[in-house]
Motif scaffolding. Structure first.
Motif, short mmCIF file in Angstrom:
data_model
loop_
_atom_site.label_atom_id
_atom_site.label_comp_id
_atom_site.label_asym_id
_atom_site.label_seq_id
_atom_site.Cartn_x
_atom_site.Cartn_y
_atom_site.Cartn_z
N UNK A 173 0.76 -1.24 0.00
CA UNK A 173 0.00 0.00 0.00
C UNK A 173 0.79 1.29 0.00
N UNK A 174 1.93 1.33 -0.65
CA UNK A 174 2.67 2.57 -0.80
C UNK A 174 3.26 2.61 -2.20
N UNK A 175 3.73 3.78 -2.62
CA UNK A 175 4.28 3.94 -3.97
C UNK A 175 5.59 4.72 -3.89
N UNK A 176 6.54 4.34 -4.73
CA UNK A 176 7.79 5.07 -4.92
C UNK A 176 7.83 5.62 -6.33
N UNK A 227 10.24 9.86 -4.36
CA UNK A 227 9.07 10.25 -3.56
C UNK A 227 8.36 9.00 -3.06
N UNK A 228 8.23 8.90 -1.75
CA UNK A 228 7.44 7.86 -1.11
C UNK A 228 6.06 8.43 -0.82
N UNK A 229 5.02 7.83 -1.39
CA UNK A 229 3.66 8.29 -1.13
C UNK A 229 2.88 7.20 -0.42
N UNK A 230 2.03 7.61 0.50
CA UNK A 230 1.22 6.67 1.26
C UNK A 230 -0.13 6.45 0.59
N UNK A 231 -0.90 5.54 1.17
CA UNK A 231 -2.28 5.35 0.74
C UNK A 231 -3.17 6.43 1.35
N UNK A 232 -4.37 6.05 1.75
CA UNK A 232 -5.35 7.02 2.24
C UNK A 232 -5.40 7.02 3.76
N UNK A 233 -5.52 8.22 4.32
CA UNK A 233 -5.79 8.38 5.74
C UNK A 233 -7.13 9.09 5.89
N UNK A 234 -8.02 8.49 6.68
CA UNK A 234 -9.32 9.11 6.95
C UNK A 234 -9.21 9.86 8.28
N UNK A 235 -9.42 11.15 8.20
CA UNK A 235 -9.33 12.04 9.36
C UNK A 235 -10.04 13.32 9.00
N UNK A 236 -10.23 14.19 9.98
CA UNK A 236 -10.74 15.52 9.67
C UNK A 236 -9.76 16.20 8.73
N UNK A 290 -1.20 16.29 11.46
CA UNK A 290 -0.68 15.09 10.83
C UNK A 290 -0.35 14.00 11.84
N UNK A 291 -0.45 12.77 11.41
CA UNK A 291 -0.06 11.62 12.22
C UNK A 291 1.09 10.90 11.52
N UNK A 292 2.17 10.57 12.23
CA UNK A 292 3.33 9.96 11.57
C UNK A 292 3.18 8.47 11.29
N UNK A 293 2.14 7.83 11.81
CA UNK A 293 2.09 6.36 11.79
C UNK A 293 2.13 5.78 10.38
N UNK A 294 1.33 6.33 9.47
CA UNK A 294 1.23 5.74 8.14
C UNK A 294 2.52 5.90 7.34
N UNK A 295 3.07 7.10 7.35
CA UNK A 295 4.29 7.32 6.58
C UNK A 295 5.47 6.59 7.22
N UNK A 296 5.50 6.47 8.53
CA UNK A 296 6.56 5.70 9.19
C UNK A 296 6.51 4.23 8.78
N UNK A 297 5.30 3.68 8.75
CA UNK A 297 5.14 2.28 8.35
C UNK A 297 5.53 2.08 6.90
N UNK A 298 5.11 2.99 6.02
CA UNK A 298 5.45 2.87 4.61
C UNK A 298 6.95 3.02 4.39
N UNK A 299 7.59 3.93 5.11
CA UNK A 299 9.03 4.14 4.96
C UNK A 299 9.80 2.87 5.32
#
Length: 417
Positions: free
Chosen positions: A299-302, A310-319, A324-333
Motif C-alpha cells: 500500500x505505498x508507492x515510490x 518520492x514515497x507516497x502513502x495510501x489514504x488516511x481518513x481524518x478531519x 498530521x499523524x506519523x504512523x502511516x508514513x513511518x510504516x510505509x518508509x
C-alpha cells in the motif's frame, strides 16, 4: 481600490482550476485565477504520484471483502488508516462510499469516467506542448508489484477486462521485473507494467507551467480568499490583494476546500477527503528507479521525482484539518526500505495533503442549479492530476454552449438531491 472586472473567476489554482481557466481562455473568455497562495500548484496538486492515469478504467471503490474490512477496522494496514478522533465526522461519508461501491455502482462510475480517463493524456500533451515543457512528461508508464499470488491473479484478470477498452500492459514475472528495475529487492509473485500512463516528475512545476501559459496569453492571477465571494447584481464579486474583482460567472475548483463556498450557499454536497503523505529520499549507492512502483500488497508507492525518490502513502481518513499523524508514513518508509535502497530523507517532515472525494468517486462538474453564473468543478479523488485538463475542457464546453465531448449528466450536482 479600483473595481476590476472579468468574464470568469476561477477559484483555486491547482491543476483542476488551471485546466478550467486555460480551456475557458481558449474559448475567448477573460479569466482571473484566484488562490489563497501566491502561486499556483502549491496544495493538493503538488503532492501526488505524478501519474496521468489513462489506463485506470476501473475506479477506486471501497473494498467489500471481509479480509480488507477487518484489516482496515483494526488500523493495521499501510494503504488505509484512520484517526479515531475524526470518526464521527467521516464515518457517515464512509458509509455512503461503501454503499456507492456496490458492483452496480462501480460499473456506473466506470462508464461515466471512461471518456475522461481515456482522453486525459491527450489533453495534457497538448498543454505541455503549448507551455513548452516537454521535459515534464515521461512516457514510462508505471509498474504495479504483487507479493501474493492471489492479488496478482486478480490484477491479471482485471487487465483482461481493461484490454476491452484499449488498455495495454505487460505482465512481468520475477526475471522481467529485475530486468526493468534492477535495484528492487525482494521476491514477487509478479507485476503489471501499465504502458500507456504518462509520468510527471514534478507535478507542482507542471501546474506552475500551465499557469504561466495562462498569464502569457492574457489571463490574470490574484491572491484572495474564496470565502469573500458574494453575489452582486447579476454576477459575482470577490476581494483580492489587488482589490475587488467582479465577474459574470465563477467556477469553484477548490478541491477539498470547495465546501467553504458551496455550504454557505446552501448546497448539501457530500464532499469527503482522503488524506495522504509523501516524503522525498536520496538513493543509496548506484541504485536507480526507472518507473513509479506501487507495492500493491503493502500500500505505498515510490516515484523517481525531480527532487528525489518520492514515497507516497495510501489514504488516511481524518478531519481535513486535523494535525498530521506519523504512523502511516513511518510504516510505509520502513517497508519501502526493504524494496529499494532509500537513503536519507530530503525534507525533515513529510508533506500532508487531502484528496477531495465524492462517495461515487466522480467529480461534480457543471452548473449550480440555484445560482446563475455559479459553476462547480471539484471532487476528482485520486485522479486530480489526470483529470484536471480534461474536466476543464468539459466544463468550458458546457459554459460556452459547445457540444460536450462526453456526457456531463453523471457529474451533475443534482445527483445528490
Amino acid at each position: 481600490m479600483k473595481e476590476n472586472e472579468t468574464d470568469v473567476l476561477v477559484l483555486g489554482a491547482g491543476i483542476v482550476g488551471v485546466g478550467a481557466a486555460l480551456h475557458l481562455q481558449r474559448r475567448g473568455r477573460d479569466v482571473v485565477l484566484v488562490d489563497r497562495n501566491s502561486a499556483a500548484g502549491d496544495e493538493t496538486s503538488y503532492g501526488n504520484a505524478g501519474l496521468i492515469e489513462v489506463a485506470s478504467v476501473f475506479p477506486y471503490m471501497f473494498p467489500r471483502d471481509l479480509g480488507h474490512l477487518l484489516r482496515y477496522a483494526f488500523n493495521g494496514s499501510a494503504d488505509v488508516r484512520y484517526q479515531l478522533s475524526g470518526l464521527p465526522e467521516f464515518l457517515p461519508w464512509l458509509l455512503r462510499y461503501f454503499q456507492a461501491s456496490s458492483p452496480e455502482g462501480a460499473a456506473r462510475t466506470a462508464r461515466a469516467s471512461l471518456p475522461l480517463i481515456r482522453q486525459s493524456l491527450a489533453e495534457h500533451e497538448a498543454l505541455i506542448a503549448e507551455a513548452g515543457v516537454p521535459e515534464l512528461l515521461r512516457k514510462t508508464g508505471w509498474i504495479k508489484l504483487f507479493r501474493a499470488e492471489r492479488s496478482f491473479d486478480k490484477s491479471v484478470a482485471d487487465l483482461a477486462r481493461a484490454k476491452q477498452f484499449g488498455v495495454t500492459a505487460d505482465v512481468l514475472d520475477h526475471t522481467a521485473i529485475a530486468t526493468r528495475e534492477p535495484s528492487l529487492m525482494g521476491k514477487f509473485a509478479g507485476a503489471i507494467h501499465w504502458l500507456e500512463p504518462g509520468f510527471i516528475p514534478d507535478p507542482g512545476a507542471l501546474v506552475k507551467a500551465y499557469a504561466a501559459l495562462l498569464l502569457r496569453k492574457g489571463g490574470r492571477f490574484a491572491r484572495g480568499d474564496a470565502r469573500t465571494l458574494q453575489q452582486q447584481g447579476g454576477g459575482w464579486r470577490i476581494t483580492t490583494d489587488d482589490g475587488p474583482i467582479t465577474a459574470r460567472e465563477v467556477v469553484v475548483t477548490l478541491g477539498p476546500w470547495s465546501d467553504l463556498v458551496f455550504k454557505p450557499l446552501g448546497y448539501r454536497i457530500p464532499l469527503g477527503v482522503k488524506r495522504g503523505y509523501h516524503q522525498h529520499f536520496t538513493s543509496r549507492g548506484n541504485a536507480v528507479l526507472q518507473h513509479p512502483i506501487l507495492d500493491a500488497d503493502r500500500g505505498y508507492l515510490l516515484a523517481p521525482m525531480t527532487r528525489g525518490i518520492r514515497l507516497t502513502t495510501g489514504a488516511e481518513f481524518a478531519r481535513r484539518d486535523a494535525p498530521p499523524s506519523p504512523a502511516q508514513v513511518d510504516q510505509a518508509r520502513s517497508m519501502a526500505r526493504d524494496l529499494f535502497p532509500l537513503g536519507d530523507a530530503i525534507e525533515q517532515q513529510p508533506w500532508l495533503g487531502a484528496r477531495p472525494c465524492l462517495p461515487d468517486m466522480l467529480p461534480v462538474i457543471g452548473r449550480a442549479p440555484r445560482h446563475p453564473g455559479l459553476w462547480f468543478d471539484f471532487g476528482h479523488q485520486h485522479h486530480g492530476l489526470t483529470l484536471g485538463p480534461v474536466t476543464g475542457r468539459l466544463l468550458a464546453e458546457m459554459m460556452t454552449g459547445e457540444e460536450p465531448f462526453a456526457d456531463p449528466t453523471p457529474f451533475a450536482v443534482e445527483r445528490f438531491g
